[in-house]
Scaffold this motif. Structure first.
Motif, PDB file in Angstrom:
ATOM      1  N   LEU A 100       2.583 -12.989   5.710  1.00 17.95           N
ATOM      2  CA  LEU A 100       3.905 -13.089   5.090  1.00 17.95           C
ATOM      3  C   LEU A 100       4.093 -14.479   4.477  1.00 17.95           C
ATOM      4  CD1 LEU A 100       6.725 -11.996   4.448  1.00 17.95           C
ATOM      5  CD2 LEU A 100       7.447 -12.760   6.741  1.00 17.95           C
ATOM      6  N   PHE A 101       3.748 -15.513   5.245  1.00 23.92           N
ATOM      7  CA  PHE A 101       3.844 -16.876   4.726  1.00 23.92           C
ATOM      8  C   PHE A 101       2.920 -17.074   3.516  1.00 23.92           C
ATOM      9  CE2 PHE A 101       5.365 -18.216   9.104  1.00 23.92           C
ATOM     10  CZ  PHE A 101       6.654 -18.462   8.689  1.00 23.92           C
ATOM     11  N   LEU A 102       1.690 -16.525   3.625  1.00 25.52           N
ATOM     12  CA  LEU A 102       0.759 -16.622   2.501  1.00 25.52           C
ATOM     13  C   LEU A 102       1.322 -15.901   1.274  1.00 25.52           C
ATOM     14  CD1 LEU A 102      -2.653 -15.923   4.315  1.00 25.52           C
ATOM     15  CD2 LEU A 102      -1.921 -18.097   3.317  1.00 25.52           C
ATOM     16  N   GLY A 103       1.863 -14.694   1.501  1.00 29.79           N
ATOM     17  CA  GLY A 103       2.414 -13.909   0.405  1.00 29.79           C
ATOM     18  C   GLY A 103       3.584 -14.601  -0.276  1.00 29.79           C
ATOM     19  N   LEU A 140       7.935  -9.931  -5.525  1.00 28.72           N
ATOM     20  CA  LEU A 140       7.949  -8.933  -4.453  1.00 28.72           C
ATOM     21  C   LEU A 140       6.576  -8.280  -4.284  1.00 28.72           C
ATOM     22  CD1 LEU A 140      11.386  -7.118  -4.995  1.00 28.72           C
ATOM     23  CD2 LEU A 140      10.700  -8.457  -2.993  1.00 28.72           C
ATOM     24  N   THR A 141       5.952  -7.952  -5.410  1.00 28.42           N
ATOM     25  CA  THR A 141       4.637  -7.302  -5.349  1.00 28.42           C
ATOM     26  C   THR A 141       3.609  -8.212  -4.697  1.00 28.42           C
ATOM     27  OG1 THR A 141       5.109  -6.037  -7.354  1.00 28.42           O
ATOM     28  CG2 THR A 141       2.801  -6.239  -6.709  1.00 28.42           C
ATOM     29  N   MET A 142       3.596  -9.490  -5.075  1.00 31.55           N
ATOM     30  CA  MET A 142       2.638 -10.426  -4.490  1.00 31.55           C
ATOM     31  C   MET A 142       2.802 -10.488  -2.973  1.00 31.55           C
ATOM     32  SD  MET A 142       0.133 -12.529  -4.821  1.00 31.55           S
ATOM     33  CE  MET A 142      -0.018 -13.116  -6.512  1.00 31.55           C
ATOM     34  N   THR A 143       4.029 -10.587  -2.523  1.00 31.24           N
ATOM     35  CA  THR A 143       4.274 -10.662  -1.079  1.00 31.24           C
ATOM     36  C   THR A 143       3.769  -9.408  -0.367  1.00 31.24           C
ATOM     37  OG1 THR A 143       6.251 -11.998  -1.500  1.00 31.24           O
ATOM     38  CG2 THR A 143       6.041 -11.005   0.689  1.00 31.24           C
ATOM     39  N   LEU A 144       4.075  -8.251  -0.914  1.00 29.09           N
ATOM     40  CA  LEU A 144       3.712  -6.987  -0.261  1.00 29.09           C
ATOM     41  C   LEU A 144       2.212  -6.692  -0.353  1.00 29.09           C
ATOM     42  CD1 LEU A 144       6.721  -4.717  -1.324  1.00 29.09           C
ATOM     43  CD2 LEU A 144       6.280  -5.740   0.920  1.00 29.09           C
ATOM     44  N   THR A 145       1.573  -7.036  -1.466  1.00 28.40           N
ATOM     45  CA  THR A 145       0.126  -6.763  -1.587  1.00 28.40           C
ATOM     46  C   THR A 145      -0.687  -7.664  -0.659  1.00 28.40           C
ATOM     47  OG1 THR A 145      -0.006  -8.233  -3.519  1.00 28.40           O
ATOM     48  CG2 THR A 145       0.188  -5.879  -3.947  1.00 28.40           C
ATOM     49  N   VAL A 146      -0.265  -8.892  -0.505  1.00 25.61           N
ATOM     50  CA  VAL A 146      -0.962  -9.788   0.432  1.00 25.61           C
ATOM     51  C   VAL A 146      -0.777  -9.282   1.864  1.00 25.61           C
ATOM     52  CG1 VAL A 146      -1.024 -12.110   1.414  1.00 25.61           C
ATOM     53  CG2 VAL A 146      -0.904 -11.810  -1.065  1.00 25.61           C
ATOM     54  N   LEU A 147       0.435  -8.859   2.195  1.00 21.47           N
ATOM     55  CA  LEU A 147       0.694  -8.273   3.520  1.00 21.47           C
ATOM     56  C   LEU A 147      -0.168  -7.040   3.753  1.00 21.47           C
ATOM     57  CD1 LEU A 147       4.575  -8.471   3.913  1.00 21.47           C
ATOM     58  CD2 LEU A 147       2.922  -9.204   5.640  1.00 21.47           C
ATOM     59  N   ILE A 200       2.162  -0.162  -5.360  1.00 22.43           N
ATOM     60  CA  ILE A 200       3.275  -1.054  -4.982  1.00 22.43           C
ATOM     61  C   ILE A 200       3.894  -1.690  -6.231  1.00 22.43           C
ATOM     62  CG2 ILE A 200       3.832  -3.243  -3.831  1.00 22.43           C
ATOM     63  CD1 ILE A 200       1.681  -2.498  -1.721  1.00 22.43           C
ATOM     64  N   TYR A 201       3.039  -2.187  -7.114  1.00 19.67           N
ATOM     65  CA  TYR A 201       3.512  -2.920  -8.289  1.00 19.67           C
ATOM     66  C   TYR A 201       4.414  -2.053  -9.175  1.00 19.67           C
ATOM     67  CZ  TYR A 201       3.097  -6.050 -12.382  1.00 19.67           C
ATOM     68  OH  TYR A 201       3.344  -6.901 -13.444  1.00 19.67           O
ATOM     69  N   PHE A 202       3.896  -0.893  -9.544  1.00 17.26           N
ATOM     70  CA  PHE A 202       4.663  -0.076 -10.488  1.00 17.26           C
ATOM     71  C   PHE A 202       5.803   0.690  -9.816  1.00 17.26           C
ATOM     72  CE2 PHE A 202       0.741  -0.801 -12.923  1.00 17.26           C
ATOM     73  CZ  PHE A 202       1.311  -1.343 -14.061  1.00 17.26           C
ATOM     74  N   SER A 203       5.694   0.887  -8.509  1.00 16.70           N
ATOM     75  CA  SER A 203       6.839   1.478  -7.805  1.00 16.70           C
ATOM     76  C   SER A 203       8.009   0.506  -7.797  1.00 16.70           C
ATOM     77  CB  SER A 203       6.448   1.833  -6.362  1.00 16.70           C
ATOM     78  OG  SER A 203       5.477   2.851  -6.344  1.00 16.70           O
ATOM     79  N   ILE A 204       7.727  -0.769  -7.534  1.00 19.11           N
ATOM     80  CA  ILE A 204       8.790  -1.790  -7.560  1.00 19.11           C
ATOM     81  C   ILE A 204       9.342  -1.938  -8.977  1.00 19.11           C
ATOM     82  CG2 ILE A 204       9.245  -4.268  -7.290  1.00 19.11           C
ATOM     83  CD1 ILE A 204       7.267  -4.272  -4.961  1.00 19.11           C
TER      84      ILE A 204
END
Length: 446
Positions: free
Chosen positions: A362-365, A389-396, A435-439
């Protein structure tokens, strides 16, 4: 090394055999082995013939399997040299060499062995392929508990010449059951007239002949030993495994895990020596499988075609976002695979790690989201929220997959290294696109 190589080749061309033998005799076995790996077949056979018995044994065990076979084939007309070589090398090295040969070739070479060495070899070859039994040597020194320290040293002088190590002496009863092991330092510092029985405490560490070789790696790491005894189910001492053998296995295991993590078969060794077809064969399966797997990414993109057409700027950030998820997953998987292999992490620890990994990722994202948001503020401010948002969720997501896959494979009795980087990356790619295109669809109201 090149200078030595040139000098040896010149001596061969000039036929100065005495000078060549003298020159080779001054070179360390490791360096001789390195030279033989590089020389032409004829030259390497000539040099190998000129080695004395001790050099022959030391050099042969340092050669690659291919070069060992070439040496044996080159000595085909010299049966006495082959017999002396095969009988002199340590049983574990001989077993490792024979195990890699075609069955009929191995059986032919076994006939060169003395009855005693043949029995030892057949016994070691009888153990499962990756078991400790294949790795052990039967050349060690053992004494009985009633021996005095003086008796023990006399026994070592009489029988220790062929022992693979004299750093550890093993104590056995009349039925050869292991009672303890003593480091030579303990004997050197003891009263010469003291019985060995008074020096032992029966607190020893031993391997089982049927255990996997990876178990030996863990034991050497945990107990810091130069050698470990190998016992049967009944506790009878049947051999020892030394640290140098474990180093070879650890290197082989690391190479195997590296190949698996890269989605290649472990039979790929040196790419300079490997055939083109072998390199192709060992890489094509996973890559082809992942091609079809990544078709899902194309299908997902197609389903979001209207979003892409309406907000073209989204395409610019797509590679960056999905690659970040794969990279995060590969990092986590590498850490977990190593920790599982080294015994630092057990299967039951997964639930302890998942929470910690979620916080870290989460911190990394969030950190990476801040970076991509900064880029988006100059390039396409309208997508800042979406890419962050996408970056945070994809890293997670990538980190979670990278953590869990090694545990899943281990649970399925598969090597965790099979949770390879391309597999993790492909899963991260597909999930990242979704995730990206859903957001983006939610944010822009499509």
């Amino acid at each position: 090394m090149n200078e030595i190589k040139t000098r040896l080749i010149d001596l061969i061309k000039e036929g100065k055999w005495k000078a060549l033998k003298k020159e080779v005799g001054r070179i360390e076995p490791y360096d001789v082995a390195e030279l033989l790996e590089e020389l032409a077949e004829r030259d390497k056979i000539i040099i190998f013939r000129l080695l004395d018995n001790e050099q022959t044994k030391d050099v042969f065990k340092r050669l690659s399997q291919d070069k060992r076979q070439e040496i044996i084939e080159g000595l085909a007309e010299n049966a006495s040299k082959i017999a002396r070589l095969l009988n002199d090398i340590e049983p574990d090295d001989r077993t490792a060499f024979l195990a890699e040969l075609p069955g009929e070739v191995a059986q032919k070479l076994i006939q060169y062995l003395s009855p005693e060495q043949r029995a030892i070899t057949n016994q070691l070859l009888g153990y499962p392929k990756d078991s400790i039994g294949r790795l052990m040597t039967t050349e060690y020194v053992a004494v009985q508990p009633e021996f005095t320290v003086i008796d023990t040293f006399q026994h070592i002088r009489q029988y220790g010449h062929d022992s693979e190590t004299l750093n550890v002496i093993y104590i056995v009863d009349e039925n050869w059951k292991l009672l303890d092991d003593l480091r030579i330092k303990e004997l050197l510092l003891a009263d010469p007239n003291q019985a060995v029985n008074n020096l032992i405490n029966h607190q020893f560490v031993a391997l089982n002949a049927t255990d996997d070789q990876e178990e030996a790696i863990k034991m050497f790491k945990n107990y810091d030993r130069v050698a470990l005894p190998v016992v049967s189910e009944e506790g009878v001492l049947i051999g020892i495994v030394t640290f140098d053998d474990i180093m070879d296995i650890a290197d082989a295991e690391s190479s195997e895990d590296f190949h698996k993590f890269g989605a290649m078969q472990s039979s790929v060794t040196n790419p300079l020596k490997a055939r083109i077809f072998d390199l192709y064969k060992n890489r094509v399966f996973w890559l082809l499988a992942l091609v079809f797997m990544n078709l899902f990414s194309g299908a997902v993109l197609e389903s979001f075609e209207n979003v892409i057409q309406s907000v073209v700027a989204l395409v610019f950030f797509l590679p960056l976002l999905i690659d970040s998820g794969g990279n995060a997953g590969s990092q986590t998987a590498t850490l977990m695979i190593r920790s599982l292999a080294m015994g630092d992490v057990k299967m039951s620890d997964w639930y302890k790690l998942i929470g910690k990994e979620l916080v870290v990722s989460l911190f990394l994202g969030l950190t990476m989201a801040a970076g991509v948001a900064l880029v988006a503020s100059f390039r396409a401010p309208e997508v800042i929220v979406v890419v962050a948002l996408t970056m945070t969720l994809t890293v997670l997501m990538g980190s979670t997959v990278g953590l869990l896959l090694p545990f899943v494979f281990t649970k399925l009795k598969l090597d965790p290294a099979t949770a390879s980087a391309p597999l993790i990356t492909s899963i991260a790619d597909i999930s990242g696109v979704i995730i990206y295109f859903s957001i983006a669809s939610w944010y822009f109201g499509f």
